[in-house]
Write a protein that holds these residues in place. Structure first.
Motif, mmCIF file in Angstrom:
data_model
loop_
_atom_site.group_PDB
_atom_site.id
_atom_site.type_symbol
_atom_site.label_atom_id
_atom_site.label_comp_id
_atom_site.label_asym_id
_atom_site.label_seq_id
_atom_site.Cartn_x
_atom_site.Cartn_y
_atom_site.Cartn_z
ATOM 1 N N TRP A 106 -1.327 4.077 -1.921
ATOM 2 C CA TRP A 106 -2.756 3.851 -1.750
ATOM 3 C C TRP A 106 -3.148 4.185 -0.323
ATOM 4 O O TRP A 106 -2.723 3.513 0.622
ATOM 5 C CB TRP A 106 -3.108 2.398 -2.081
ATOM 6 C CG TRP A 106 -2.905 2.068 -3.533
ATOM 7 C CD1 TRP A 106 -2.984 2.930 -4.580
ATOM 8 C CD2 TRP A 106 -2.586 0.790 -4.090
ATOM 9 N NE1 TRP A 106 -2.743 2.281 -5.768
ATOM 10 C CE2 TRP A 106 -2.493 0.955 -5.501
ATOM 11 C CE3 TRP A 106 -2.371 -0.470 -3.546
ATOM 12 C CZ2 TRP A 106 -2.201 -0.087 -6.360
ATOM 13 C CZ3 TRP A 106 -2.076 -1.523 -4.406
ATOM 14 C CH2 TRP A 106 -1.997 -1.336 -5.789
ATOM 15 N N VAL A 145 -9.275 0.367 -3.331
ATOM 16 C CA VAL A 145 -8.344 -0.669 -2.893
ATOM 17 C C VAL A 145 -9.042 -1.501 -1.830
ATOM 18 O O VAL A 145 -9.459 -0.987 -0.793
ATOM 19 C CB VAL A 145 -7.049 -0.063 -2.327
ATOM 20 C CG1 VAL A 145 -6.103 -1.166 -1.889
ATOM 21 C CG2 VAL A 145 -6.382 0.822 -3.367
ATOM 22 N N LEU A 154 0.830 -1.206 0.000
ATOM 23 C CA LEU A 154 0.000 0.000 0.000
ATOM 24 C C LEU A 154 0.867 1.259 0.000
ATOM 25 O O LEU A 154 0.603 2.220 -0.729
ATOM 26 C CB LEU A 154 -0.924 -0.001 1.222
ATOM 27 C CG LEU A 154 -1.972 -1.113 1.301
ATOM 28 C CD1 LEU A 154 -2.701 -1.051 2.637
ATOM 29 C CD2 LEU A 154 -2.965 -1.012 0.156
ATOM 30 N N LYS A 212 -2.985 7.049 -7.365
ATOM 31 C CA LYS A 212 -2.838 6.958 -5.905
ATOM 32 C C LYS A 212 -4.222 7.059 -5.284
ATOM 33 O O LYS A 212 -4.736 8.143 -5.045
ATOM 34 C CB LYS A 212 -1.922 8.063 -5.394
ATOM 35 C CG LYS A 212 -0.482 7.898 -5.853
ATOM 36 C CD LYS A 212 0.417 8.945 -5.232
ATOM 37 C CE LYS A 212 1.859 8.727 -5.641
ATOM 38 N NZ LYS A 212 2.780 9.703 -5.039
ATOM 39 N N PHE A 213 -4.825 5.914 -5.102
ATOM 40 C CA PHE A 213 -6.201 5.873 -4.647
ATOM 41 C C PHE A 213 -6.346 6.572 -3.296
ATOM 42 O O PHE A 213 -5.598 6.335 -2.373
ATOM 43 C CB PHE A 213 -6.668 4.422 -4.507
ATOM 44 C CG PHE A 213 -6.728 3.686 -5.812
ATOM 45 C CD1 PHE A 213 -5.825 2.693 -6.090
ATOM 46 C CD2 PHE A 213 -7.679 4.010 -6.747
ATOM 47 C CE1 PHE A 213 -5.881 2.015 -7.273
ATOM 48 C CE2 PHE A 213 -7.736 3.331 -7.942
ATOM 49 C CZ PHE A 213 -6.831 2.336 -8.213
ATOM 50 N N ARG A 214 -7.323 7.427 -3.204
ATOM 51 C CA ARG A 214 -7.642 8.102 -1.948
ATOM 52 C C ARG A 214 -9.055 8.633 -2.062
ATOM 53 O O ARG A 214 -9.638 8.674 -3.130
ATOM 54 C CB ARG A 214 -6.641 9.226 -1.652
ATOM 55 C CG ARG A 214 -6.479 10.215 -2.761
ATOM 56 C CD ARG A 214 -5.232 11.059 -2.580
ATOM 57 N NE ARG A 214 -5.246 11.701 -1.290
ATOM 58 C CZ ARG A 214 -4.176 11.751 -0.518
ATOM 59 N NH1 ARG A 214 -3.058 11.219 -0.898
ATOM 60 N NH2 ARG A 214 -4.226 12.354 0.645
#
Length: 707
Positions: free
Chosen positions: A66, A127, A61, A371-373
């Motif tokens: 992530w 994610v 991660l 960059k998952f957020r």
């Protein structure tokens, strides 16, 4: 590979029941509680415990950045503790948990629970961590169902493999979205040969394993594991013969080697002296298992592949995890690809590796995934404001307030600049404040200076006219000496306004208000003296009046002197108690430092103003009452109007002065000084100058007595 009862006490289900004094080696349990050497002193395993698994997931991660993660896990005690550790690691690295849902660990997921998972995935983060099926594989049916119900753009991290086989639904593609953490696994020597040649009769008691072996008879099975036989019945389409999932065979293999080496070391050490070691002597073999404990602890050996193996002080094999990427291939098959490793026993900079080029991403990703957020990072100049009712990583980005900055991304609070600095336009750096004061060079300063000097010269000209025409009736009327004093004081009033312009210094701050107060008190006391002179002169003309003895310059001079002296005493008391001083005002105006004169004592300042107001009020009242006296001795009309102008200016001055800041405040006071001085000069002296210069024929006693 189907599980068999091992010939030695090898634990295979992760249970917490410890056989008294018997060394146990597990090839499957990752339960972190079993690493407790106090509670389970005789427990060993050939797979890492769950804490290492969680650390590896956290590394993945962190590597991809992530931050916003959903977790689905079973509710068993070990998994819950491991998930708690995982959550703490995620939050420590700046991430947060969008949601965490748990499910019963003692049964398979129901259709309703699967729907709940799919709905949660679609509504939360991109994610998702599947922390269940630790010791089993996901069925392809479940993966297909997941594919149908979950939108694209998601990454799934699991700890369970997926059954790999040919898909006969050729219209259906499986997205490359899976990262799988599995303990190191290799194919042992002659293992595939063993699969091909093993007789199913050996597995008569295990129906599931027997069917698995029968599936290997299919002609479509890979040659490496295809058995030379003919299936008696047609097998289903999702045959296991296409699977590379061989369970925990590699871990069982290492467990056997560990026990073998421990027994070997025990025999060589003489621990079994006097014992005849034969296959038939099982009673003796099982009477000594507790002695293995000493030889398993910190065991070092090499397995059949020549690999170095270590059992540490906790009884865990020093091994790590492979990070697998599940790929959907064009020939409608699924394949695992090792894309990274995590070895908790390696040096800190070498414990985690990832090969990005080896990863096959879902088609919605054109390169390394985003960059998952929950929302984009807050850039410098902004701070985070948490959204109510949502995870801490879901927030608004709001700009820093004036005078505050943030010079990093995702700052929780803005930093306040020091008093001598201010935030720039982007709010990402503090810059020195602009130092400002009312200077002679700026347009406002130039305008006020010009007006002041202009009226100073006008007053000087009027004074010259009065001195030149000092013997004319209009100048001699109402005490010409007081007129001279009044004109001189007005000249000083115009000049004292210049003290308010320019860089404030100690001397100018002291002289500003005191000079203003004293010169204006002289001017107002002169007007008061002129007004009283008019009243006394009128009363003295009456038969038998006692006011005749008060006629002359002595009374008027006394009035001017005494009234001015009172103001002088007030100013001296002000200077000795709390004099004005230069002051850097850093808070009144945004982004500026104002250099101004602090009044020192506000009470003294308003006492000076109040005394001037008192003199103006008395002069106004007396002049108003005497406005209808004969014109030959009467300036009362002009004085009344001049006091009206004077009072109007200073009454409006106070609220305007208090509502302004910095140089605007100074400009208001200068304007009040100039306006009130001009009002006195114009109302009292302009009519006389008009007669002296333009109507000289009226400058005689006869005309002065008219009307």
């Amino acid at each position: 590979m189907p599980k068999q009862d091992p010939p030695f006490p090898v634990m295979n289900d992760g249970r917490k029941v410890q056989i008294d004094n018997m060394a146990e080696v597990s090839y499957i349990s990752q339960n972190l509680y079993m690493s407790d050497p106090v509670q389970y002193p005789y427990f060993y395993r050939t797979v890492p415990n769950e804490l290492h698994l969680c650390a590896g997931i956290g590394k993945l991660l962190k590597y991809f950045g992530w931050k916003w993660v959903s977790i689905f896990s079973t509710d068993d005690e070990s998994s819950m503790r491991a998930i708690q550790t995982l959550k703490e690691g995620i939050e420590r690295n700046g991430g947060c948990i969008a949601l965490h849902q748990t499910f019963a660990h003692q049964r398979k997921l129901t259709k309703l629970e699967l729907q709940k998972i799919h709905r949660a995935i679609n509504q939360s983060s991109s994610v998702n961590i599947y922390y269940f099926n630790k010791n089993n594989a996901f069925s392809l049916i479940y993966i297909l169902d997941l594919q149908r119900n979950v939108k694209s753009g998601h990454v799934i991290i699991t700890i369970a493999e997926v059954e790999i086989m040919i898909i006969n639904q050729k219209h259906f593609e499986i997205s490359n979205k899976f990262f799988i953490f599995k303990p190191y696994k290799k194919v042992m020597p002659n293992f595939l040969k063993f699969i091909r040649e093993m007789k199913p009769v050996w597995l008569a008691s295990d129906k599931r394993a027997k069917h698995w072996w029968i599936d290997l008879c299919r002609s479509s099975c890979p040659k490496t594991i295809r058995r030379d036989c003919i299936p008696r019945v047609e097998t289903h389409a999702l045959s296991r013969c296409f699977s590379t999932y061989f369970g925990n065979s590699y871990s069982v293999y290492n467990a056997m080697y560990a026990l073998a080496y421990a027994l070997h070391n025990m025999i060589l050490s003489g621990a079994g002296n006097g014992t005849i070691w034969t296959r038939e002597n099982r009673e003796v073999l099982y009477s000594l298992p507790w002695k293995l404990h000493h030889y398993l602890r910190n065991l070092h050996f090499k397995n059949g592949l020549g690999e170095d193996m270590y059992l540490d002080e906790n009884g865990d094999l020093a091994s790590g995890y492979n990070i697998l990427n599940l790929n959907f291939l064009p020939n409608m098959t699924l394949k695992y690809k090792v894309v990274g490793h995590y070895n908790p026993n390696a040096p800190p900079e070498q414990d985690f590796t990832i090969d990005e080029k080896a990863i096959v991403w879902e088609s919605s990703f054109t390169q390394k995934p985003l960059k998952f957020r929950c929302n984009p990072s807050c850039q410098p100049g902004y701070r985070k404001l948490t959204k109510e009712g949502e995870p801490v990583c879901c927030y608004y980005c709001i700009p820093c307030a004036d005078g505050e900055i943030s010079n990093q991304t995702d700052m929780d609070t803005c930093t306040t600049c020091s008093d001598d600095k201010w935030s720039n336009k982007k709010r990402d750096a503090c810059i020195p404040k602009v130092i400002t004061f009312l200077s002679f060079e700026e347009p406002l300063g130039i305008a006020l200076t010009s007006i002041s000097m202009f009226f100073f010269l006008i007053t000087a000209v009027i004074l010259g006219i009065f001195i030149y025409y000092r013997d004319t009736p209009i100048v001699r009327a109402n005490n010409r000496h007081i007129s001279y004093i009044l004109l001189i004081s007005l000249k000083l009033c115009f000049l004292c306004s210049l003290l308010f312009i320019g860089h404030p210094e100690d001397v100018t701050c002291i002289l500003r208000q005191t000079t203003f107060g004293i010169t204006f008190s002289i001017a107002l006391s002169s007007i008061l003296a002129k007004t009283i002179t008019v009243v006394i002169a009128f009363q003295a003309t009456k038969p038998g009046s006692k006011f005749h003895k008060w006629m002359g310059s002595r009374v008027s001079n006394s009035i001017v002197l005494s009234c001015s002296l009172i103001q002088t005493i007030l100013c001296l008391a002000w200077l000795f108690s709390a004099p004005p001083f230069p002051y850097l005002n850093k808070r009144s105006e945004i982004g500026k430092i104002l250099i101004e004169c602090n009044e020192g004592s506000v009470i003294a300042f308003y006492c000076v103003l109040s005394y001037l107001g008192f003199l103006a009020g008395i002069s106004f009242i007396i002049a108003f009452l005497a406005r209808n006296l004969p014109d030959s001795f009467n300036e009362a009309k002009y004085i009344t109007f001049s006091m009206l102008v004077f009072c109007s200016v200073w009454i409006s001055f106070i609220p305007t002065y208090l509502s302004n800041k910095g140089k605007n405040m100074v400009a208001v006071e200068i304007f009040a000084i100039l306006a009130s001085s001009t009002g006195l000069l114009g109302c009292i002296f302009f009519p006389k100058c008009y007669i002296i210069l333009l109507r000289p024929e009226r400058n005689n006693k006869k005309d002065l007595r008219k009307t």
